[in-house]
Design an enzyme around this catalytic site. Structure first.
Site, short mmCIF file in Angstrom:
data_model
loop_
_atom_site.label_atom_id
_atom_site.label_comp_id
_atom_site.label_asym_id
_atom_site.label_seq_id
_atom_site.Cartn_x
_atom_site.Cartn_y
_atom_site.Cartn_z
N SER A 1 0.80 -1.11 -0.04
CA SER A 1 -0.04 -0.10 -0.04
C SER A 1 1.08 1.26 -0.04
O SER A 1 1.90 1.43 -0.93
CB SER A 1 -0.87 -0.23 1.18
OG SER A 1 -1.84 0.91 1.09
N HIS B 1 -7.40 -5.94 0.37
CA HIS B 1 -6.10 -5.18 0.37
C HIS B 1 -5.13 -5.81 1.16
O HIS B 1 -3.80 -5.72 0.83
CB HIS B 1 -6.77 -3.80 0.76
CG HIS B 1 -5.85 -2.52 0.77
ND1 HIS B 1 -4.94 -2.35 -0.60
CD2 HIS B 1 -5.13 -1.70 1.51
CE1 HIS B 1 -4.36 -1.25 -0.13
NE2 HIS B 1 -4.11 -1.04 0.83
N ASP C 1 -9.81 -6.12 -4.18
CA ASP C 1 -9.06 -5.25 -3.55
C ASP C 1 -10.07 -3.86 -3.39
O ASP C 1 -10.51 -3.26 -4.72
CB ASP C 1 -7.60 -4.65 -3.95
CG ASP C 1 -7.09 -3.52 -3.07
OD1 ASP C 1 -7.53 -2.79 -1.96
OD2 ASP C 1 -5.84 -3.64 -2.95
#
Length: 290
Positions: free
Chosen positions: A137, A270, A242
């Site tokens: 991320s 995610h 995601d």
């Protein structure tokens, strides 16, 4: 993005009674220990950065967490299970996150660049001459920048749940999760345990504002212009479910990073590296070992 994971709590308060061999490489560092994981703070660029280290392999790997994340909240299965004979694994808490406080976290326009410099300088301070980066991320964005700007230092790169620019669609996603009181307790708990409920809500809102400011830059760029500079072998991983990162983002990385490859995990969300930890770890070990 959000560190949407159940906390992988680790006791970090038991002080090592024996001087670690790491201390010779990092004088003045405060050391802690739990089983085979060494935890410490190292002063980098004027800030005491917290990190954890495990394994004794020749291949050094740095784990870079997501927004507001830390090794404790974001990488429990990797610190525990990545092959300790083949790899030396380091996780870190970026400045203002986790146990790298103070300082209070802020989000100037160059906060990803600042994190990238801190991360590389930390690994150099720990006497690693070359190392690979595993970035989730926000940590993946940081890793992209670090790899582009330090090609002689980076062995291999793995990123997942990451983007190189911000679109209007992304802004809608960020603003939809701005108010943490709307999150489930399971999602909030690791961060509230780390920061306290009030500070978590405050820092998270600051993060939303910080990531949103990139939408005002040309083409919404965070690091678009740096992607062609990445020369190390790169694996992009993406979860088919995601909710934070639309599928056009990993495709863009694949097109712009020379020689990169994309691995899709159809059921992954995610936090695919936590939900499907065994599969993810095997994928990473095979890629790093090639």
């Amino acid at each position: 993005m959000a560190a949407y994971a159940l906390a992988w709590r680790r006791g970090l308060i038991s002080v090592c009674t024996k001087r670690s061999t790491l201390s010779a490489a990092s004088p003045g560092v405060k050391f802690y220990c739990m089983s085979s994981i060494i935890s410490a703070k190292q002063k980098i660029n004027g800030v005491d950065l917290f990190y954890q280290q495990t394994g004794r392999g020749q291949h050094a790997v740095l784990l870079l967490p997501g927004a507001l994340g830390s090794g404790q909240t974001d990488f429990g299965p990797q610190l525990k299970s990545l092959n300790k004979e083949h790899f030396t694994v380091v996780s870190w808490d970026p400045r203002g996150y986790g146990h790298s406080r103070p300082p209070q976290r802020d989000f100037p326009l160059d906060f990803f660049d600042r994190d990238a410099k801190d991360a590389v300088d930390l690994m150099l301070a720990l006497k690693f001459k070359r190392f690979s980066l595993l970035g989730w991320s926000d940590g993946g964005i940081t890793a992209l920048i670090a790899a582009a700007r330090n090609p002689s230092l980076i062995n291999k790169l793995v990123v997942w749940g990451s983007n190189a620019y911000v679109t209007e669609e992304d802004l809608k996603i960020y603003n939809a999760i701005r108010d943490v009181s709307t999150w489930s307790e399971r999602m909030r708990k690791p961060m509230e345990d780390m920061y306290g409920a009030r500070d978590f809500a405050k820092i998270w809102e600051a993060w939303v504002d910080g990531i949103s400011q990139f939408a005002q830059r040309p083409d919404g760029s965070i690091c678009r212009e740096l992607l062609p500079l990445i020369s190390c072998p790169t694996l992009i991983v993406h979860g088919g479910k995601d909710p934070m990162v639309p599928g056009f983002h990993p495709q863009y990385l694949l097109q712009r990073i020379r020689g990169s490859r994309l691995h899709l995990m159809p059921e992954g969300k995610h936090n695919l590296h936590l939900r499907f930890a065994a599969e993810f770890n095997q994928l990473v070990e095979e890629f790093l070992g090639d």
